[in-house]
Design a protein around this motif. Structure first.
Motif, mmCIF file in Angstrom:
data_model
loop_
_atom_site.group_PDB
_atom_site.id
_atom_site.type_symbol
_atom_site.label_atom_id
_atom_site.label_comp_id
_atom_site.label_asym_id
_atom_site.label_seq_id
_atom_site.Cartn_x
_atom_site.Cartn_y
_atom_site.Cartn_z
ATOM 1 N N GLU A 179 0.845 -1.196 0.000
ATOM 2 C CA GLU A 179 0.000 0.000 0.000
ATOM 3 C C GLU A 179 0.880 1.245 0.000
ATOM 4 O O GLU A 179 2.020 1.223 0.498
ATOM 5 N N HIS A 180 0.342 2.332 -0.529
ATOM 6 C CA HIS A 180 1.139 3.548 -0.703
ATOM 7 C C HIS A 180 0.438 4.760 -0.102
ATOM 8 O O HIS A 180 -0.781 4.901 -0.195
ATOM 9 N N PHE A 181 1.243 5.633 0.501
ATOM 10 C CA PHE A 181 0.691 6.890 1.028
ATOM 11 C C PHE A 181 1.206 8.068 0.209
ATOM 12 O O PHE A 181 2.228 7.991 -0.464
ATOM 13 N N THR A 182 0.487 9.165 0.276
ATOM 14 C CA THR A 182 0.743 10.352 -0.540
ATOM 15 C C THR A 182 2.063 11.025 -0.162
ATOM 16 O O THR A 182 2.342 11.209 1.028
ATOM 17 N N PRO A 183 2.890 11.420 -1.130
ATOM 18 C CA PRO A 183 4.124 12.156 -0.810
ATOM 19 C C PRO A 183 3.806 13.568 -0.314
ATOM 20 O O PRO A 183 2.766 14.144 -0.664
ATOM 21 N N PRO A 184 4.674 14.160 0.480
ATOM 22 C CA PRO A 184 4.482 15.552 0.901
ATOM 23 C C PRO A 184 4.818 16.520 -0.223
ATOM 24 O O PRO A 184 5.367 16.130 -1.252
ATOM 25 N N ASP A 198 3.202 18.875 4.593
ATOM 26 C CA ASP A 198 3.117 17.416 4.702
ATOM 27 C C ASP A 198 1.793 16.958 5.315
ATOM 28 O O ASP A 198 1.644 15.794 5.680
ATOM 29 N N THR A 199 0.828 17.875 5.408
ATOM 30 C CA THR A 199 -0.437 17.565 6.076
ATOM 31 C C THR A 199 -1.142 16.371 5.437
ATOM 32 O O THR A 199 -1.514 15.415 6.117
ATOM 33 N N GLU A 200 -1.331 16.420 4.139
ATOM 34 C CA GLU A 200 -2.045 15.351 3.446
ATOM 35 C C GLU A 200 -1.248 14.055 3.469
ATOM 36 O O GLU A 200 -1.816 12.964 3.581
ATOM 37 N N SER A 201 0.060 14.167 3.369
ATOM 38 C CA SER A 201 0.912 12.984 3.385
ATOM 39 C C SER A 201 0.802 12.242 4.722
ATOM 40 O O SER A 201 0.598 11.021 4.764
ATOM 41 N N ILE A 202 0.929 12.984 5.808
ATOM 42 C CA ILE A 202 0.839 12.370 7.140
ATOM 43 C C ILE A 202 -0.561 11.822 7.383
ATOM 44 O O ILE A 202 -0.735 10.723 7.949
ATOM 45 N N ARG A 203 -1.568 12.549 6.926
ATOM 46 C CA ARG A 203 -2.952 12.069 7.073
ATOM 47 C C ARG A 203 -3.150 10.760 6.303
ATOM 48 O O ARG A 203 -3.804 9.834 6.780
#
Length: 457
Positions: A179-184, A198-203
């Protein structure tokens, strides 16, 4: 007895027998560049043409080519021992390198596992994490999370945790799911930060961990810069890695940091994660760790992880993994000398001064360039995104403008590399101010001349 090969012989061998890495051979064989020797920041081909190594020989070269100190270390070790297996045996330089790395690594990283390169360093970390959770009685923790657009190597295990469509998509059916999370988001060059979020990335990461952390073995990502992201050299804001580390600790998930590219001084400190005061569970090194001389991969980990593998053979705890040349005596001897030289440059402030020169000169050459849309620069890394100018549509991928510009730059004495329409300037850390000026000014000229020529077609 073999006779020496002529220039013509070598070109024939290239056409008849060679299959170069990550290379469309149809393109390469139109004008093959065959390197004969190197000196400092420069490479020379078989015809005597001289090129500044603006790619640090695939991001590996630290102290320049034909470095006298590294040569001496290699020859001295060669006179004693070239190699011996690291299976049930050790050798002197590998043990000394283990000690040295443990003494300078982030707190707690006391154990060193040697492999052959960056991809294998990543795979060792993944397998160690996977087996650790089994040994802890938690076999359900086997999933991996990585950052979207990440690149961790081209062996199948590394491909599984990478997510770059051009480089990895074809082989995904042969790999395990990840699974992958969004880069900052971060924009930075010339020592100035223009955006950092980095808000969206950490979320995104937190959401994945909240959903199934009890099934996740590890999170893996590159430190500071995603080297071959879809946009090329995607930066991370300061403090981002610390937030990732804290989430991993809260959810009892291993953190694997990939510093194959960004470690070994490329960001100005020996370890890139030092700047965020992060101590991962696994830290992977390659490329510059042996200064571009010999293949070497390193996976550092913590004592508590190492201790989980101890026991009698019959218990099945042994980490049955390794590579024929992992811990090679020549490679580790060169790495030791390279670290000694690099520490001197870091502690004296010399490396920081060189990076400052790189910041200033890249900014001057590309900030207002009519065909440069964006600059991303940190440490001794700079990416410039090409475009046809304000108000015009982006180049078509079929036009291969980035690649063609790099080919054009050969005429100006440069060896540089592009990914899509981003050109990377990643020289040896030992490059002089005059050589930085040569690299940036000649690249700027090549971009201007080639793009103009392309637009006139």
């Amino acid at each position: 007895m073999f006779r020496s090969a002529t220039e013509k012989d070598l070109e024939i061998y290239a056409k008849k027998h060679s299959w170069n890495h990550m290379t469309q051979m149809k393109e390469y064989l139109e004008h093959p560049v065959i390197i004969e020797k190197g000196e400092g920041s420069w490479l020379y081909d078989i015809h005597g043409n001289k090129y500044l190594d603006g790619n640090a020989s695939m991001w590996t070269n630290v102290h320049g080519h034909n470095n006298a100190d590294l040569n001496e270390a290699l020859i001295k070790q060669l006179s004693k021992l070239a190699d011996t297996t690291y299976v049930c045996r050790s050798n002197e330089p590998a043990l000394r390198l283990s000690h040295k790395l443990a003494s300078i690594a982030p707190e707690g990283l006391s154990r060193v596992f040697f492999t052959n390169n960056g991809s294998t360093a990543i795979e060792a970390a993944l397998k160690l994490s996977f087996q650790y959770w089994q040994l802890m009685g938690k076999p359900e923790k086997f999933k991996v999370i990585s950052m979207d657009q990440g690149h961790h190597g081209l062996s199948l295990g590394a491909v599984a945790v990478s997510n770059n469509k051009q480089m990895h998509l074809r082989f995904k059916p042969w790999t395990f799911p990840c699974e992958h999370f969004t880069p900052p988001d971060c924009s930075e060059y010339g020592g100035q930060i223009f955006s950092a979020d980095d808000t969206e990335s950490i979320r995104s990461l937190e959401g994945l961990l909240n959903k199934n952390a009890n099934e996740v073995a590890c999170v893996v990502l590159e430190s500071s810069i995603q080297s071959v992201a879809e946009t090329g050299m995607k930066l991370q804001p300061a403090g981002f890695l610390k937030k990732v580390e804290q989430l991993c600790k809260v959810h009892d998930v291993h953190l694997i940091l990939d510093e194959i590219f960004t470690g070994s001084g490329r960001m100005g400190s020996f370890f890139a994660c030092e700047k965020d005061d992060v101590s991962p569970d696994f830290l992977c090194l390659g490329k510059g760790i042996s200064a571009g001389y010999m293949p070497l991969g390193v996976t550092l980990t913590k004592e508590e992880i190492y201790e989980a593998f101890l026991g009698d053979w019959i218990e099945g705890k042994t980490f049955v993994h390794g590579h024929t040349y992992g811990g090679n005596a020549l490679a580790t001897a060169v790495a030791l000398k390279s670290i000694e030289l690099l520490e001197s440059r870091i502690h004296s402030g010399d490396l920081a001064n060189s990076i400052k020169q790189f910041e200033c000169i890249t900014t001057r050459c590309f900030k207002n360039h009519p065909y440069v849309k964006e600059i991303r620069q940190r440490g001794f890394v700079c990416a410039i995104d090409l475009y046809p100018g304000v108000g015009k549509e982006a180049f078509s991928p079929k036009e291969r403008v980035g690649y063609a510009t790099c080919q054009y730059a050969l005429k100006k004495g440069l060896l540089i590399r592009a990914y899509k329409d981003s050109i990377f300037l990643i020289p040896p850390l030992s490059i002089s101010k005059a050589e930085i000026q040569f690299l940036c000014e000649r690249t700027s000229e090549a971009v201007t001349e080639h793009v103009l020529k392309h637009l006139k077609k």
